[in-house]
Scaffold this active site. Structure first.
Site, PDB file in Angstrom:
ATOM      1  N   ARG A   1      23.733  34.381  23.742  1.00 24.06           N
ATOM      2  CA  ARG A   1      24.228  33.003  23.737  1.00 24.06           C
ATOM      3  C   ARG A   1      23.621  32.234  24.909  1.00 24.06           C
ATOM      4  O   ARG A   1      23.214  31.086  24.776  1.00 24.06           O
ATOM      5  CB  ARG A   1      25.767  32.968  23.844  1.00 24.06           C
TER       6      ARG A   1
ATOM      7  N   GLN B   1      25.927  29.794  17.821  1.00 20.02           N
ATOM      8  CA  GLN B   1      26.061  31.248  17.686  1.00 20.02           C
ATOM      9  C   GLN B   1      24.943  31.788  16.802  1.00 20.02           C
ATOM     10  O   GLN B   1      24.387  32.861  17.070  1.00 20.02           O
ATOM     11  CB  GLN B   1      27.419  31.587  17.060  1.00 20.02           C
TER      12      GLN B   1
ATOM     13  N   ARG C   1      33.111  21.238  20.646  1.00 17.11           N
ATOM     14  CA  ARG C   1      33.735  22.214  19.748  1.00 17.11           C
ATOM     15  C   ARG C   1      35.009  21.581  19.211  1.00 17.11           C
ATOM     16  O   ARG C   1      35.904  21.237  19.983  1.00 17.11           O
ATOM     17  CB  ARG C   1      34.070  23.510  20.491  1.00 17.11           C
TER      18      ARG C   1
ATOM     19  N   HIS D   1      28.701  27.019  12.875  1.00 15.94           N
ATOM     20  CA  HIS D   1      28.608  27.456  14.280  1.00 15.94           C
ATOM     21  C   HIS D   1      27.126  27.715  14.582  1.00 15.94           C
ATOM     22  O   HIS D   1      26.703  28.850  14.783  1.00 15.94           O
ATOM     23  CB  HIS D   1      29.460  28.700  14.494  1.00 15.94           C
TER      24      HIS D   1
ATOM     25  N   CYS E   1      30.162  37.868  16.151  1.00 17.56           N
ATOM     26  CA  CYS E   1      30.049  36.799  17.158  1.00 17.56           C
ATOM     27  C   CYS E   1      31.086  36.922  18.257  1.00 17.56           C
ATOM     28  O   CYS E   1      30.902  36.340  19.324  1.00 17.56           O
ATOM     29  CB  CYS E   1      30.119  35.432  16.475  1.00 17.56           C
TER      30      CYS E   1
ATOM     31  N   ASP F   1      32.933  38.611  10.937  1.00 16.11           N
ATOM     32  CA  ASP F   1      33.680  37.730  11.838  1.00 16.11           C
ATOM     33  C   ASP F   1      35.157  37.906  11.484  1.00 16.11           C
ATOM     34  O   ASP F   1      35.490  38.516  10.456  1.00 16.11           O
ATOM     35  CB  ASP F   1      33.198  36.274  11.622  1.00 16.11           C
TER      36      ASP F   1
HETATM   37  N1  NVA Z   1      35.003  31.938  12.838  1.00 14.79           N
HETATM   38  C1  NVA Z   1      35.525  31.982  14.194  1.00 14.79           C
HETATM   39  C2  NVA Z   1      34.406  32.036  15.180  1.00 14.79           C
HETATM   40  C3  NVA Z   1      34.843  32.092  16.601  1.00 14.79           C
HETATM   41  C4  NVA Z   1      33.711  32.089  17.573  1.00 14.79           C
HETATM   42  C5  NVA Z   1      36.401  30.770  14.433  1.00 14.79           C
HETATM   43  O1  NVA Z   1      36.041  29.682  13.985  1.00 14.79           O
HETATM   44  O2  NVA Z   1      37.446  30.919  15.053  1.00 14.79           O
HETATM   45  N1   CP Z   2      31.375  33.475  19.638  1.00 17.02           N
HETATM   46  C1   CP Z   2      31.933  32.419  20.247  1.00 17.02           C
HETATM   47  O1   CP Z   2      31.649  31.243  19.957  1.00 17.02           O
HETATM   48  O2   CP Z   2      32.811  32.753  21.229  1.00 17.02           O
HETATM   49  P1   CP Z   2      33.799  31.791  21.989  1.00 17.02           P
HETATM   50  O3   CP Z   2      34.838  31.328  21.014  1.00 17.02           O
HETATM   51  O4   CP Z   2      34.372  32.647  23.085  1.00 17.02           O
HETATM   52  O5   CP Z   2      33.035  30.624  22.538  1.00 17.02           O
END
Ligand code: NVA
Ligand code: CP
Length: 301
Positions: free
Chosen positions: A286, A131, A101, A128, A258, A218
């Site tokens: 997930r 997800q 990530r 993502h 998500c 989101d």
């Molecule tokens: N769009 C959000 C998703 C988090 C799971 C982010 O990138 O922070």
């Molecule tokens: N939805 C998601 O990816 O959650 P986290 O940021 O907690 O991993």
């Protein structure tokens, strides 16, 4: 034997993605006791925070027979500037797969290029896809199929929106995105998939939601955009999923998010906790989706 990565939804064919979802359903049902990752190790590299992604991969890897190694970029040399390509080649000698990530999609692509083990994109600023698998699983559970569904995306044209556009192209369902000016999804991803399915970008949340079976949103400020949060709150005013907006959706519509959610911004407390919300199933999924993905990429290697 060649290795396979999962950097975007487009790394799977529609048939493979459907097979993965079917495996995830079998895993969720309890009718699965295989340990296709027995003796393996999965490294989890995080340059951003996580609850669901970290825990679902750690627990899922263990359930499939593997161990998981949590590597924060605050602690490993990558965070001090050791090149990705060096990290890729070194970790390839120790572990059997890497989930990462981070910020730039290009960094994940470079990791995949230099590693000779499967690489999984656990979220970038662009996509993502993990997800997305859980989201598709949740839609399949609710409706039995993705065919003929109409999906609405309300809010930021962010990593989740881009992944949903890829899914629409892969499965051929209709996707309508309501985003304010300046916050639209990635143009190249949109154009590539607009040739494959019905995509609509509008500024009107009501137009996107009209008759939709899935209403999805989101946060307005993603990880790394914290300094823009106030400007974004102003830009996204009117892009909240509330009961009034949902009234225009299909009578059996479900709501996805998500998580983490900002109640009172992109979604109201009443909708998040209400009867159409599938967010807790989505979060649970997930685990099942990530297990099916690991089994596909890393199983019995
Ligand atoms: N769009 C959000 C998703 C988090 C799971 C982010 O990138 O922070
Ligand atoms: N939805 C998601 O990816 O959650 P986290 O940021 O907690 O991993």
């Amino acid at each position: 034997m060649g290795k396979r990565d999962f950097l975007s939804a487009n790394d799977l064919t529609r048939t493979e993605c459907q097979a993965l979802l079917d495996t995830a359903i079998r895993m969720k049902s309890g009718d699965y006791s295989d340990r296709p990752l027995a003796g393996q190790t999965l490294a989890l590299i995080f340059a951003k925070s996580s609850t669901r992604t970290r825990v679902s991969f750690e627990v899922g890897a263990r359930q499939l027979g593997a161990s998981a190694l949590f590597l924060s970029t605050n602690d490993i040399q990558l965070g001090r500037g050791e090149p990705i390509r060096d990290t890729a080649r070194v970790l390839s000698r120790y572990v059997d797969g890497i989930m990462i990530r981070t910020f730039a999609q290009q960094d994940v692509e470079e990791l995949a290029q230099y590693a000779d083990i499967p690489i999984i994109n656990g979220l970038t600023d662009l996509l993502h896809p993990c997800q997305l698998l859980a989201d598709l699983l949740t839609v399949q559970e609710a409706f039995g199929t993705l065919d003929g569904r109409v999906v609405a995306w309300i809010g930021d044209g962010n990593n989740m929106a881009n992944s949903w556009i890829e899914a629409a192209g892969l499965f051929g369902f209709e996707l309508r995105l309501a985003c304010p000016e300046g916050y639209q999804p990635n143009r190249a991803i949109y154009e590539a998939n607009a040739r494959r399915t019905r995509l609509l970008i509008t500024k009107d949340p009501g137009e996107a939601v009209a008759g939709a079976h899935v209403v999805n949103t989101d946060v307005w400020a993603s990880m790394g955009q914290e300094s823009e949060a106030e400007a974004r709150r102003q830009a996204f005013a009117g892009y909240c999923i509330d009961d009034a907006l949902l009234a225009g959706a299909a009578s059996d519509a479900i709501v996805l998010h998500c998580l983490p959610a900002h109640r009172g911004e992109e979604i109201t407390e009443a909708v998040l906790e209400g009867p159409r919300s599938r967010v807790w199933d989505e979060a649970e999924n997930r685990l099942h989706a990530q297990k099916a993905l690991m089994a596909m990429l890393m199983g019995n290697r």
